[in-house]
Enzyme design. Structure first.
Site: not given
Length: 699
Positions: A664-665
């Site tokens: 997700t980063c």
């Protein structure tokens, strides 16, 4: 101190040795140094009297005469001595510079008459501007020391001519040129308003006094600058693309960097003239795209942007958001400086409250480093997920902190009944910090504020129109009371109303008097406006004033300025966009346009299947997939281009039937090379379930 003017008969330059020339110059310079060393320090009045000796002895005139002499010896001597005097003035403390102003003004006047195009005059004018800029801020500065028209106005005119010339050439004036103009304009404006404290008609040139004549001339400068800025901003619009963005940013920085500062000066000038503010507003509204582009590019943290908010209608959402975001500190990228949190997912609200409430504001300014207990994932994606989860808890009805708006269930306002919890005010302060931190980290958390709540954060007064979307029943009742025919209203005894309000809280009904002994004061046609005003204040302000105050305190802990300053920079709709993002359904075409591939090609059948499956999903399912992918369900108002980076689909080189994963980063979705569309759809619909889309991201 006396100076004797040299003549050709004294000693022609061809017969004078260098040693003698230097001796003459050094002798005068030494006398100047001694003169400055003897300036009284005990009081400004004594210093002013002492410096007056300098003028009364005709020293400025003598030195200027030396400078304009045809003899190089005299010219060099005069130039050296005048520059020494000016530099010595600048080296004095501020309170003594005030006393030097009349002498510097005299030098300016003499040099302007003798050699207006000479560099020494320009240097003298610059020194005068620097001193004015400094001492004008001093309470002891007395503008009556000099004649406005003779001394200051010519400098304003000359510097205006310089700025106009450079603006028309499209080179743009330098920062120093704009600062020089401002250093003369501000004290001139202060002097004008002190002596003639009124607003002047633009179509009635005044000629009764020298000052009034100069005011008429100043208006012409204002008009010329306004016209030229219209030309400059038209040039900008011709360089903007469809999104209002300039592609050639280098050219923009070089020639447009001072446009905002010049517009600020124009705004300051228009305060002297009736109707001038409307002229500026008309220009900026016409050139909204270029004005907003200037704000986005050149409005910097720490600058004074207050003047821009008089023309808020001439700005775009992006520019208003930019101005509001300037009140937040920059998020640090150094993890060692960030405030660390280790949160248990099963106890998000309580543990987040402890971490955020116990932190000093300074420690939160560097940003947040977030981990969930017993999970390896860290980084921005985890932080985005935490913001979403903690806001879900804060605004959950079971916690009784906030109420949904009756007319719009997406919107929230403080719950007056939250006081049953002894920690409720601390929770509101915590909420203020969380919302401000979400904004600082540019995370959309999906929460909208009620208009009344938003309005109270900007200023304490609430109007009838402010409650329209919050309580339509009360709004309509109050409108009816105010618009009813006075005679009919009074003949019906004010509908039997008195200055009191019935409330119900946690099943308990009570009556609140709006005025002392309000139950005995009947409402009539003369006091009904007061009644409505007090009714709104009690119902929507007084009942939650402490809640708003503590939320504001928490919010301001993260800001560099006050909470009202932030909320006055934006509209409610802007705040919606900053907190929730765009309200339109997710555009698959936009999503696809901002997605790149690694291990797959755009023409691969798996990619074709993926987008077809996304189109078949419901809006909520799409947002769940987006949450699994990025840790956010909400995209910025600008769409996917407003995210911090593009999205990526990576090929997962593992079993072709396993579930997708995500990082997700980095906005990465990892897909196996599914053999069939049906299998891919099954796996994607599984992660689209709300309880599954959380906690799957790795980092």
């Amino acid at each position: 101190m006396t100076l004797r003017r040299s003549t050709a008969a004294d000693s022609p330059v061809s017969h004078r040795s260098p040693l003698t020339d230097n001796h003459k110059r050094t002798n005068i310079d030494n006398k100047l140094v001694k003169f400055f060393a003897r300036i009284p320090v005990e009081s400004n009045r004594s210093a002013a009297k002492y410096l007056k000796i300098f003028s009364n002895s005709s020293v400025p005139a003598a030195l200027v005469m030396l400078f304009v002499s045809p003899l190089e010896i005299n010219k060099s001597c005069g130039k050296s001595s005048i520059k020494l005097f000016l530099n010595s003035c600048l080296a004095l403390p501020m309170h003594q510079q005030n006393s030097c102003l009349p002498v510097v003004l005299e030098f300016c006047r003499l040099l302007r008459r003798a050699c207006p195009d000479n560099k020494l005059y320009v240097s003298c004018r610059n020194t005068l501007g620097s001193m004015l800029d400094l001492v004008c801020k001093c309470d002891e500065f007395q503008l009556r020391l000099f004649t406005i028209g003779e001394e200051i106005y010519p400098c304003v005119t000359e510097l205006a001519d310089v700025m106009e010339k450079e603006l028309l050439q499209n080179t743009g004036p330098s920062l120093s040129e704009v600062q020089k103009f401002s250093s003369f304009w501000q004290p001139l404006k202060r002097a004008i308003t002190a002596q003639l404290p009124c607003v002047f008609p633009v179509d009635m040139p005044l000629r009764n006094t020298v000052l009034e004549a100069e005011i008429g001339k100043l208006y012409r400068i204002f008009g010329r600058l306004l016209t030229i800025m219209d030309i400059c901003m038209t040039r900008i619009e011709n360089m903007l693309d469809m999104r209002g963005v300039v592609n050639n940013t280098e050219a923009m920085s070089a020639s447009w960097s001072q446009y905002l500062a010049i517009l600020k000066i124009i705004d300051s000038m228009c305060e002297l003239y009736q109707g001038a503010k409307e002229q500026v507003a008309s220009l900026l509204n016409t050139r909204k795209a270029s004005f907003s582009a200037l704000v986005l590019k050149f409005a910097k943290r720490g600058d004074d942007h207050q003047w821009i908010f008089d023309y808020k209608e001439a700005t775009t959402f992006e520019s208003r958001r930019h101005l509001a975001m300037l009140l937040f500190p920059d998020v640090k990228e150094d993890y060692d400086e960030m405030h660390e949190m280790l949160i248990d997912r099963s106890n998000v609200f309580a543990e987040s409250f402890e971490y955020i409430s116990s932190a000093t504001p300074g420690s939160l300014h560097s940003g947040l480093f977030m981990e969930f207990k017993n999970e390896e994932a860290t980084g921005p994606g985890v932080l985005r997920e935490w913001f979403y989860l903690v806001c879900q808890e804060i605004f959950n009805p079971r916690n009784a902190l906030f109420l949904r708006s009756a007319d719009d269930f997406r919107r929230f306002s403080p719950n007056p009944a939250s006081k049953v919890d002894p920690l409720h005010l601390s929770y509101f302060e915590f909420t203020g910090r969380v919302i401000a931190l979400a904004l600082m980290h540019k995370v959309q958390v999906g929460v909208l504020f009620d208009r009344v709540f938003f309005t109270q954060l900007a200023h304490p007064e609430i109007s009838l129109e402010d409650i329209k979307d919050t309580d339509r029943v009360m709004y309509n009742s109050c409108k009816q009371i105010l618009e009813m025919d006075p005679a009919f209203f009074d003949s019906n005894a004010g509908l039997g109303l008195t200055f009191e309000l019935e409330t119900e809280e946690l099943g308990k009904r009570e009556t609140v008097e709006l005025l002392p002994d309000g139950k005995s004061i009947a409402v009539n046609s003369e006091n009904r406006e007061q009644y409505v005003k007090l009714l709104i204040k009690q119902r929507f302000a007084a009942s939650i004033s402490q809640h708003v105050e503590r939320f504001s305190k928490g919010f301001s802990d993260i800001l560099s300025e006050s909470v009202p300053t932030f909320f006055k920079r934006i509209y409610l709709e802007d705040f919606d966009g900053m907190l929730r993002g765009g309200e339109n359904p997710i555009s698959i075409d936009d999503w696809k346009a901002h997605t790149e591939y690694n291990g797959f090609k755009e023409t691969d059948r798996q990619i074709d299947w993926f987008w077809k499956i996304m189109k078949k999903m419901t809006e909520e399912e799409r947002r769940s997939v987006l949450f699994f992918w990025t840790s956010t369900k909400f995209i910025p108002v600008e769409g996917f281009r407003g995210l911090s980076s593009k999205l990526y689909i990576y090929r997962l080189h593992e079993a072709n039937d396993r579930l997708p994963t995500s990082h997700t980063c980095f906005y990465r979705l990892c897909l196996p090379k599914y053999p069939t569309s049906a299998l891919m759809e099954q796996r994607l619909r599984f992660i689209a379930q709300d309880h599954v889309s959380s906690s799957f991201g790795k980092w």
